[in-house]
Design a protein around this motif. Structure first.
Motif, PDB file in Angstrom:
ATOM      1  N   LEU A 287     121.370  10.061 -18.958  1.00  0.00           N
ATOM      2  CA  LEU A 287     122.241   9.893 -17.918  1.00  0.00           C
ATOM      3  C   LEU A 287     122.442   8.322 -17.364  1.00  0.00           C
ATOM      4  O   LEU A 287     121.604   7.628 -17.166  1.00  0.00           O
TER       5      LEU A 287
ATOM      6  N   LYS B 277     120.203   6.451 -14.485  1.00  0.00           N
ATOM      7  CA  LYS B 277     118.684   6.915 -14.845  1.00  0.00           C
ATOM      8  C   LYS B 277     118.133   5.816 -15.513  1.00  0.00           C
ATOM      9  O   LYS B 277     118.418   5.074 -16.276  1.00  0.00           O
TER      10      LYS B 277
ATOM     11  N   ILE C 151     125.700   9.644 -20.953  1.00  0.00           N
ATOM     12  CA  ILE C 151     126.518  10.680 -20.234  1.00  0.00           C
ATOM     13  C   ILE C 151     126.569  10.556 -18.624  1.00  0.00           C
ATOM     14  O   ILE C 151     125.770   9.978 -18.389  1.00  0.00           O
ATOM     15  N   LYS C 152     127.846  10.569 -18.269  1.00  0.00           N
ATOM     16  CA  LYS C 152     128.225  10.314 -16.838  1.00  0.00           C
ATOM     17  C   LYS C 152     127.697  11.050 -16.066  1.00  0.00           C
ATOM     18  O   LYS C 152     127.773  12.463 -16.134  1.00  0.00           O
ATOM     19  N   ALA C 153     127.089  10.680 -15.119  1.00  0.00           N
ATOM     20  CA  ALA C 153     126.586  11.411 -14.049  1.00  0.00           C
ATOM     21  C   ALA C 153     127.375  12.133 -12.949  1.00  0.00           C
ATOM     22  O   ALA C 153     128.434  11.530 -12.869  1.00  0.00           O
TER      23      ALA C 153
END
Length: 538
Positions: free
Chosen positions: A357, A360, A455-457
């Motif tokens: 993420l 992260k 992966i876009k938060a």
């Protein structure tokens, strides 16, 4: 009197140093082979110049003043000869395919035999350096088929022939191919060796090689090819004119009082005060409680260059390379690896392409298989490279952790990924550049990569993990709630006692006296309620 003498003898025998092994001449079954080396460096390629092979032979002479050369090539070839000192050459047979060029500067070659030679004048600074010679030949002819640096050949047979490499680049661990054969000058090499029983408590083998030259004034290069499977350390001791070249397993440790060459770099001695005796070296090897001497070797020679092949005690004797085969492969190259982790405990590395993420923190560990005492691995920089968007690169701000100052072969670091925009790629390659230094020389620089899927938060704010409240916080909240409740209860009681009921009674009207006119009373009673009815209604 006899008893006293006996006691003294026993005490002397108990305290005297007993050699752990007896030095003997090396035999075939010993795990060490020593041979003179006559080709110090060279290269062999497929390049030609206008259909003609170009072969350069650089002579490093010390023990000879005359040699022969037999030209047996059957393809057009130019042979360029250079020597570090004046020497006489006898050419055999006249070969229409061969043209011999003689470089002249501070030294020259005098030829007898067929007259098919051409003199070339070069500056001394070019003549005395192999790299400069090779560069000059490439510039003059456009290509070089082979370059061979020979030490003291008595005779040379030239056959010609092309190699397989695309370009001729000098290699120090080189054996000439079939294009050339030679007979070296006779030299003496005496090798003594012994095994030493290892104590059970010792965790690491120590192998000692001591150089005892016939002439301490002549510079000598000794190449040590060491293959082992157990944790091992090499101790290399020799006079000041000795230089060691170390080719060993990439986790090899070594100590030497002489300069040494490793991975092409000439480094200063790392143990300048090594003892110069058999007993002193054994005692030095036993200084660490975890190590113990496993073998001792003495080499005495008048050769300028030696190759030593040594294998672990558990293996069979090594096979010496044939002088008729080409060896162009480099020694074991250190490997650099990188593992990614999703938690700071570094327990479970993520395999394959790691899904992470944005916002992260990612944890990484870079390791090199080059493990030497005094060597230090560092991470120079890291960046993300998008797979789908061409040359898009994002630099990373990494936080490096401390490393073992004695042997730093792995480094840990962490970084946080910034939020990914909608138009950005999800797949990236994490690329880091590492450097290995050895007090203080840079001996290795490499890059290492790992694939990432970002992966876009949902939120652009950093995610926060809830770990619960401490006991103090819970007691504070409970006490504050009690105070608030008590205050509210007191306020309500105060309002109630000072305001009372909001409903007030209406005053009852007075009843007029009874009139003698009954009709009037009846009339009034018909329109007004009696006190009873009024009270009941109220």
């Amino acid at each position: 009197m006899r008893v006293t003498i006996l006691i003294v003898v026993l005490i002397a025998a108990h305290t005297s140093a007993v050699p752990p092994c007896e030095l003997k001449e090396v035999k075939d079954e010993n795990p060490i082979k020593v041979t003179p080396s006559w080709v110090s460096q060279g290269c062999w390629s497929e390049d030609t110049s206008e259909g003609r092979e170009i072969h350069l032979i650089n002579l490093n002479l010390d023990m000879i003043s005359w040699f022969t050369m037999d030209l047996k090539n059957t393809v057009p070839a130019s042979i360029i000869l250079n020597s570090n000192k004046n020497v006489s050459l006898t050419l055999f047979n006249e070969n229409i395919y061969a043209k011999v060029y003689l470089i002249r500067s501070d030294s020259w070659i005098t030829v007898t035999g067929p007259d098919n030679t051409v003199d070339l004048d070069l500056p001394a600074v070019v003549q005395s350096d192999s790299n400069s010679l090779l560069g000059w030949a490439k510039s003059k002819y456009g290509a070089v088929t082979s370059f061979t640096e020979l030490i003291d050949p008595q005779s040379i047979t030239f056959n010609a022939g092309r190699g397989h490499s695309q370009d001729c680049e000098l290699q120090t661990n080189f054996t000439q191919g079939k294009y050339l054969e030679y007979l070296p000058v006779t030299t003496s090499v005496e090798v003594k060796f012994c095994r030493i029983p290892m104590p059970l408590k010792a965790k690491e083998e120590v192998h000692i090689i001591r150089h005892l030259p016939v002439d301490t004034m002549t510079p000598r290069l000794i190449e040590v090819n060491f293959t082992h499977h157990n944790p091992s350390t090499l101790i290399l001791q020799g006079p000041n004119t000795t230089t060691w070249k170390i080719i060993c397993r990439i986790d090899c440790k070594f100590k030497s009082n002489n300069p040494f060459i490793i991975m092409g770099h000439l480094l200063l001695p790392n143990s300048p005060n090594l003892p110069a005796s058999y007993e002193g070296l054994l005692k030095f090897a036993e200084a660490d409680s975890n190590t113990a001497p496993a073998s001792y070797t003495e080499i005495s020679t008048d050769s300028k260059r030696l190759k030593v092949y040594m294998k672990s005690m558990t293996n069979t004797a090594p096979q010496l390379p044939s002088t008729s085969l080409q060896t162009t492969t480099s020694p074991n190259k250190p490997k650099t690896t990188m593992h990614l982790y999703l938690s700071p405990d570094y327990r479970s590395p993520s395999e394959g392409i790691v899904e992470v993420l944005s916002n992260k923190t990612i944890y990484a560990e870079v390791s090199t298989s080059l493990s030497m005492e005094g060597a230090k691995l560092d991470i120079e920089n890291c960046s993300l490279h998008a797979r789908a968007l061409g040359m898009e690169v994002k630099s990373l701000d990494i936080k490096k952790e401390t490393c073992n100052p004695k042997t730093c072969s792995s480094r840990r670091f962490s970084f946080t990924l910034k939020p990914v925009q909608e138009h950005h790629s999800q797949r990236w390659d994490l690329q880091c550049f590492t450097a290995v230094t050895f007090v203080p020389h840079l001996i290795l620089r490499e890059g290492v990569e790992r694939g990432l899927k970002v992966i876009k938060a949902i939120s652009t704010l950093p995610t926060r993990e809830f770990h619960g409240l401490e006991l103090g916080a819970v007691l504070g909240i409970a006490f504050a709630s009690f105070l608030i409740g008590a205050c509210l209860t007191g306020a309500l009681w105060f309002i109630h006692t000072h305001t009372g009921s909001t409903v007030k009674r209406q005053p009852v009207p007075a009843i007029p006296p009874v009139s003698e006119n009954s009709s009037a009373n009846h009339s009034i009673g018909s329109t007004q309620s009696t006190p009873c009815s009024s009270s009941s209604m109220a």
